[in-house]
Design a protein around this motif. Structure first.
Motif, PDB file in Angstrom:
ATOM      1  N   MET A 116       0.269  -1.051   0.001  1.00  0.00           N
ATOM      2  CA  MET A 116       0.043   0.388   0.382  1.00  0.00           C
ATOM      3  C   MET A 116       0.479   1.133   0.070  1.00  0.00           C
ATOM      4  O   MET A 116       2.145   1.286   0.523  1.00  0.00           O
ATOM      5  CB  MET A 116      -0.879  -0.147   1.552  1.00  0.00           C
ATOM      6  CG  MET A 116      -2.001   0.761   0.842  1.00  0.00           C
ATOM      7  SD  MET A 116      -3.267   0.941   2.241  1.00  0.00           S
ATOM      8  CE  MET A 116      -2.250   1.970   3.747  1.00  0.00           C
ATOM      9  N   GLU A 117       0.549   2.538  -0.612  1.00  0.00           N
ATOM     10  CA  GLU A 117       1.478   3.097  -0.977  1.00  0.00           C
ATOM     11  C   GLU A 117       0.398   4.813   0.203  1.00  0.00           C
ATOM     12  O   GLU A 117      -0.343   4.905  -0.516  1.00  0.00           O
ATOM     13  CB  GLU A 117       1.416   3.509  -2.473  1.00  0.00           C
ATOM     14  CG  GLU A 117       2.909   4.590  -2.913  1.00  0.00           C
ATOM     15  CD  GLU A 117       2.746   5.680  -3.753  1.00  0.00           C
ATOM     16  OE1 GLU A 117       3.001   6.114  -3.865  1.00  0.00           O
ATOM     17  OE2 GLU A 117       2.981   3.900  -4.770  1.00  0.00           O
ATOM     18  N   SER A 118       1.423   4.884   0.852  1.00  0.00           N
ATOM     19  CA  SER A 118       0.873   6.267   1.200  1.00  0.00           C
ATOM     20  C   SER A 118       1.163   8.075   1.333  1.00  0.00           C
ATOM     21  O   SER A 118       2.637   6.842   1.686  1.00  0.00           O
ATOM     22  CB  SER A 118       0.306   5.850   2.509  1.00  0.00           C
ATOM     23  OG  SER A 118       0.798   5.744   3.305  1.00  0.00           O
ATOM     24  N   GLN A 119       1.443   8.160   0.590  1.00  0.00           N
ATOM     25  CA  GLN A 119       2.526   9.621   0.596  1.00  0.00           C
ATOM     26  C   GLN A 119       2.059  10.420   2.489  1.00  0.00           C
ATOM     27  O   GLN A 119       0.907  10.885   1.830  1.00  0.00           O
ATOM     28  CB  GLN A 119       2.588  10.008  -0.726  1.00  0.00           C
ATOM     29  CG  GLN A 119       2.947  11.198  -1.155  1.00  0.00           C
ATOM     30  CD  GLN A 119       2.751  11.683  -2.427  1.00  0.00           C
ATOM     31  OE1 GLN A 119       1.609  12.102  -2.441  1.00  0.00           O
ATOM     32  NE2 GLN A 119       4.219  12.895  -2.961  1.00  0.00           N
ATOM     33  N   GLU A 120       2.664  10.488   2.710  1.00  0.00           N
ATOM     34  CA  GLU A 120       2.374  11.582   4.103  1.00  0.00           C
ATOM     35  C   GLU A 120       3.134  13.411   2.957  1.00  0.00           C
ATOM     36  O   GLU A 120       3.219  13.471   2.017  1.00  0.00           O
ATOM     37  CB  GLU A 120       4.040  11.145   4.551  1.00  0.00           C
ATOM     38  CG  GLU A 120       4.130  11.295   5.891  1.00  0.00           C
ATOM     39  CD  GLU A 120       4.747  11.155   6.861  1.00  0.00           C
ATOM     40  OE1 GLU A 120       5.240  12.688   7.710  1.00  0.00           O
ATOM     41  OE2 GLU A 120       5.270  10.881   7.063  1.00  0.00           O
ATOM     42  N   LYS A 121       1.382  13.637   3.558  1.00  0.00           N
ATOM     43  CA  LYS A 121       1.404  14.931   3.748  1.00  0.00           C
ATOM     44  C   LYS A 121       2.590  16.007   4.092  1.00  0.00           C
ATOM     45  O   LYS A 121       3.204  15.798   5.069  1.00  0.00           O
ATOM     46  CB  LYS A 121       0.294  15.789   4.402  1.00  0.00           C
ATOM     47  CG  LYS A 121      -0.997  14.680   3.628  1.00  0.00           C
ATOM     48  CD  LYS A 121      -2.425  15.774   4.043  1.00  0.00           C
ATOM     49  CE  LYS A 121      -3.298  14.269   3.283  1.00  0.00           C
ATOM     50  NZ  LYS A 121      -4.839  15.178   4.064  1.00  0.00           N
ATOM     51  N   ILE A 122       2.456  17.396   3.478  1.00  0.00           N
ATOM     52  CA  ILE A 122       4.147  17.930   3.745  1.00  0.00           C
ATOM     53  C   ILE A 122       2.683  19.216   4.726  1.00  0.00           C
ATOM     54  O   ILE A 122       1.754  19.731   4.857  1.00  0.00           O
ATOM     55  CB  ILE A 122       4.075  19.416   2.629  1.00  0.00           C
ATOM     56  CG1 ILE A 122       4.550  18.714   1.857  1.00  0.00           C
ATOM     57  CG2 ILE A 122       4.910  20.381   3.448  1.00  0.00           C
ATOM     58  CD1 ILE A 122       6.240  17.819   2.300  1.00  0.00           C
ATOM     59  N   LYS A 123       2.977  19.301   5.817  1.00  0.00           N
ATOM     60  CA  LYS A 123       2.641  19.899   7.081  1.00  0.00           C
ATOM     61  C   LYS A 123       2.964  21.563   6.849  1.00  0.00           C
ATOM     62  O   LYS A 123       4.402  21.647   7.097  1.00  0.00           O
ATOM     63  CB  LYS A 123       3.230  19.404   8.507  1.00  0.00           C
ATOM     64  CG  LYS A 123       2.520  17.799   9.055  1.00  0.00           C
ATOM     65  CD  LYS A 123       2.884  17.400  10.316  1.00  0.00           C
ATOM     66  CE  LYS A 123       2.055  15.824  10.271  1.00  0.00           C
ATOM     67  NZ  LYS A 123       3.079  15.126   9.671  1.00  0.00           N
ATOM     68  N   ILE A 124       2.356  22.402   6.799  1.00  0.00           N
ATOM     69  CA  ILE A 124       1.539  24.162   7.062  1.00  0.00           C
ATOM     70  C   ILE A 124       1.149  24.551   8.286  1.00  0.00           C
ATOM     71  O   ILE A 124       0.379  24.252   8.396  1.00  0.00           O
ATOM     72  CB  ILE A 124       1.963  24.200   5.853  1.00  0.00           C
ATOM     73  CG1 ILE A 124       2.153  23.637   4.415  1.00  0.00           C
ATOM     74  CG2 ILE A 124       1.969  25.536   5.497  1.00  0.00           C
ATOM     75  CD1 ILE A 124       1.189  24.233   3.000  1.00  0.00           C
TER      76      ILE A 124
END
Ligand code: FES
Length: 86
Positions: A1-9
């Motif tokens: 499973m591919e999960s892309q980590e979000k860029i935290k702003i």
């Protein structure tokens, strides 16, 4: 499973940043291009400590991932993101 980590702003909502123009960052969320919206997570944060370290003249501060940018505006945040998502 591919999960892309979000860029935290993290938009600083501390007093100094607020006074020095956090309002310039208002509407940031709506100005993020649709293709990036799923890739970022925006939230407000209390004082990031940078107003002490870097000086209040550089406020408002925004943390994008591991980096903190000073004198932040909607445009400078978008510019940073364009570097990340290029
Ligand atoms: S109030 Fe924003 S870094 Fe301190």
């Amino acid at each position: 499973m591919e999960s892309q980590e979000k860029i935290k702003i993290r938009v600083c909502q501390g007093t100094t940043c607020f006074v020095m123009g956090a309002s310039r960052l208002e509407g940031l969320e709506t100005q993020i291009p649709p293709q990036w919206r799923q890739k970022v997570e925006i939230s407000a944060q209390p004082c990031l400590g940078m107003c002490q370290k870097a000086g209040f003249m550089k406020a408002p501060f925004v943390r994008i991932g591991d980096e903190i940018i000073g004198s932040a505006t909607v445009d400078s945040v978008l510019e940073k993101l364009s570097g990340i998502f290029k």
